[in-house]
Design an enzyme around this catalytic site. Structure first.
Site, PDB file in Angstrom:
ATOM      1  N   VAL A  83       0.833  -1.201   0.000  1.00 24.83           N
ATOM      2  CA  VAL A  83       0.000   0.000   0.000  1.00 24.83           C
ATOM      3  C   VAL A  83       0.870   1.254   0.000  1.00 24.83           C
ATOM      4  O   VAL A  83       0.375   2.361   0.165  1.00 24.83           O
ATOM      5  CB  VAL A  83      -0.944   0.000   1.237  1.00 24.83           C
ATOM      6  CG1 VAL A  83      -1.926  -1.164   1.172  1.00 24.83           C
ATOM      7  CG2 VAL A  83      -0.159  -0.040   2.559  1.00 24.83           C
ATOM      8  N   HIS A 104      -4.363  -4.287  -2.398  1.00 24.08           N
ATOM      9  CA  HIS A 104      -4.762  -3.987  -1.015  1.00 24.08           C
ATOM     10  C   HIS A 104      -4.940  -2.490  -0.759  1.00 24.08           C
ATOM     11  O   HIS A 104      -4.906  -2.054   0.383  1.00 24.08           O
ATOM     12  CB  HIS A 104      -3.730  -4.574  -0.034  1.00 24.08           C
ATOM     13  CG  HIS A 104      -3.706  -6.078  -0.037  1.00 24.08           C
ATOM     14  ND1 HIS A 104      -2.707  -6.815   0.544  1.00 24.08           N
ATOM     15  CD2 HIS A 104      -4.594  -6.985  -0.543  1.00 24.08           C
ATOM     16  CE1 HIS A 104      -2.964  -8.109   0.379  1.00 24.08           C
ATOM     17  NE2 HIS A 104      -4.092  -8.237  -0.278  1.00 24.08           N
ATOM     18  N   CYS A 110     -20.026   6.078   2.479  1.00 19.30           N
ATOM     19  CA  CYS A 110     -20.437   6.127   1.059  1.00 19.30           C
ATOM     20  C   CYS A 110     -19.338   5.668   0.110  1.00 19.30           C
ATOM     21  O   CYS A 110     -19.563   5.641  -1.106  1.00 19.30           O
ATOM     22  CB  CYS A 110     -20.904   7.526   0.687  1.00 19.30           C
ATOM     23  SG  CYS A 110     -19.555   8.711   0.504  1.00 19.30           S
ATOM     24  N   CYS A 142     -16.544  12.709   5.865  1.00 20.09           N
ATOM     25  CA  CYS A 142     -16.976  12.963   4.490  1.00 20.09           C
ATOM     26  C   CYS A 142     -18.187  13.900   4.542  1.00 20.09           C
ATOM     27  O   CYS A 142     -18.814  14.054   5.595  1.00 20.09           O
ATOM     28  CB  CYS A 142     -17.348  11.614   3.885  1.00 20.09           C
ATOM     29  SG  CYS A 142     -18.072  11.675   2.260  1.00 20.09           S
ATOM     30  N   CYS A 163     -21.000  13.250   3.550  1.00 18.94           N
ATOM     31  CA  CYS A 163     -22.188  12.446   3.897  1.00 18.94           C
ATOM     32  C   CYS A 163     -22.242  12.153   5.402  1.00 18.94           C
ATOM     33  O   CYS A 163     -23.201  11.570   5.884  1.00 18.94           O
ATOM     34  CB  CYS A 163     -22.193  11.134   3.114  1.00 18.94           C
ATOM     35  SG  CYS A 163     -21.094   9.878   3.800  1.00 18.94           S
ATOM     36  N   GLY A 201       9.115 -11.055  -3.183  1.00 23.86           N
ATOM     37  CA  GLY A 201       9.055 -10.489  -1.840  1.00 23.86           C
ATOM     38  C   GLY A 201       7.735 -10.675  -1.135  1.00 23.86           C
ATOM     39  O   GLY A 201       7.306  -9.803  -0.373  1.00 23.86           O
ATOM     40  N   ASN A 223      12.936 -14.234  -3.399  1.00 20.92           N
ATOM     41  CA  ASN A 223      12.683 -14.068  -1.963  1.00 20.92           C
ATOM     42  C   ASN A 223      13.975 -14.379  -1.203  1.00 20.92           C
ATOM     43  O   ASN A 223      14.818 -15.125  -1.678  1.00 20.92           O
ATOM     44  CB  ASN A 223      11.566 -15.017  -1.497  1.00 20.92           C
ATOM     45  CG  ASN A 223      10.891 -14.523  -0.239  1.00 20.92           C
ATOM     46  OD1 ASN A 223      11.517 -14.404   0.808  1.00 20.92           O
ATOM     47  ND2 ASN A 223       9.609 -14.226  -0.329  1.00 20.92           N
TER      48      ASN A 223
END
Ligand code: OAD
Length: 248
Positions: A103, A119, A130, A148, A150, A187, A213
């Site tokens: 990420v 991910h 939402c 947000c 909303c 990895g 790896n």
């Protein structure tokens, strides 16, 4: 023992479609901790307390503090030679796609273009009600817990335990794994599904599967070859060897 790259060079020279799966190990040399090493993220923090919706609803401030800490860390790191080699590879093959469990956004930062984030991305926010996405982390998310329009609480746009992966990204990953000529698994401990299924699916569908790896993993006995070592060293070496042998 010296690795014999002949088969790899041969397979890559013929390949029309190269597909890559990466995990936390590719960012380790940039300074981003992996999850399952003895000093990894999950040795210090409990996933059930931080990386799921119940934890967020119970204590959003704590969860945000943890993500803000990781954001700060990630903001300061740079792509390493492993990420950069994948950029060079993308420019060479007729079709090249890169699926990452990470990420941290380092593949984009390195310059990779055809990147699919399985991910999510830690730098993005998403409304927990939402689902609207916000491209940038705006200010300190622990201060007053941003909402947000909303009214829903903003959360990091990452996949938490018990949540589904983005459907469009996952179906693209299955499609590419099933049609790859060469598939790299780099990895990743290959224990978190469905991502871990991709190299197996690729092998079953006829791809030549190369794992990179530092250690043996859950799928090492199912791939065609494991190159042991750091991806920031192995990938540039592999690519140099390939270029020398095919002379381009
Ligand atoms: P892991 O921490 O489970 O595995 C990292 C892998 O990288 C291990 O197999 C290490 O041996 C290897 N490794 C470490 N340093 C390396 C290096 N320099 N070069 C090559 N390999 C190296 O991380 P992931 O497999 O990515 O999910 O974990 C999968 C998912 O589990 C993550 O995306 C995260 C986590 O829970 C979510 O947050 C949804």
């Amino acid at each position: 023992m010296q690795t014999d790259y002949s088969e790899i060079v041969h397979r890559l020279a013929k390949a029309q479609k190269v597909v890559v799966l990466t995990g936390a190990g590719i960012s380790a040399e940039s300074g981003v901790p992996t999850f399952r090493s003895p000093d990894g993220i999950w040795s210090k923090f409990k996933p059930e307390e931080l990386a799921n919706m119940e934890a967020f609803l119970r204590n959003p401030k704590l969860v945000w503090e943890w993500y803000q800490y990781r954001r700060r860390l990630i903001e300061e790191v740079q792509p390493n030679p492993g990420h950069l080699t994948l950029v060079a590879m993308e420019a060479f093959f007729p079709y090249f796609s890169l699926f990452t469990q990470n990420v941290d956004g380092l593949h984009h930062k390195a310059g990779s273009r055809c990147v699919y984030e399985l991910h999510g991305n830690i730098m993005r926010n998403r409304c927990s009600r939402c689902e609207k996405r916000f491209m940038h982390s705006e200010g300190d998310m622990t201060e007053g817990l941003s909402r947000c329009s909303c009214g829903g609480l903003l959360r990091p746009d990452v996949v938490w335990f018990g949540e589904m992966l983005p459907e469009d990204v996952l179906s693209k990953a299955y499609e590419d794994a099933q049609s790859a000529d060469v598939f790299f698994s780099i990895g990743t401990s290959a224990v978190v599904y469905p991502a871990a299924h991709l190299p197996i699916l690729a092998a079953e569908s006829g791809a030549f599967v190369i794992e990179i790896n530092t250690e043996t993993t859950a799928i090492s006995n199912m791939v065609h070859i494991t190159l042991f070592g750091k991806s920031g060293e192995i990938l540039p070496h592999l690519w140099r060897t390939f270029r020398e042998r095919v002379n381009f």
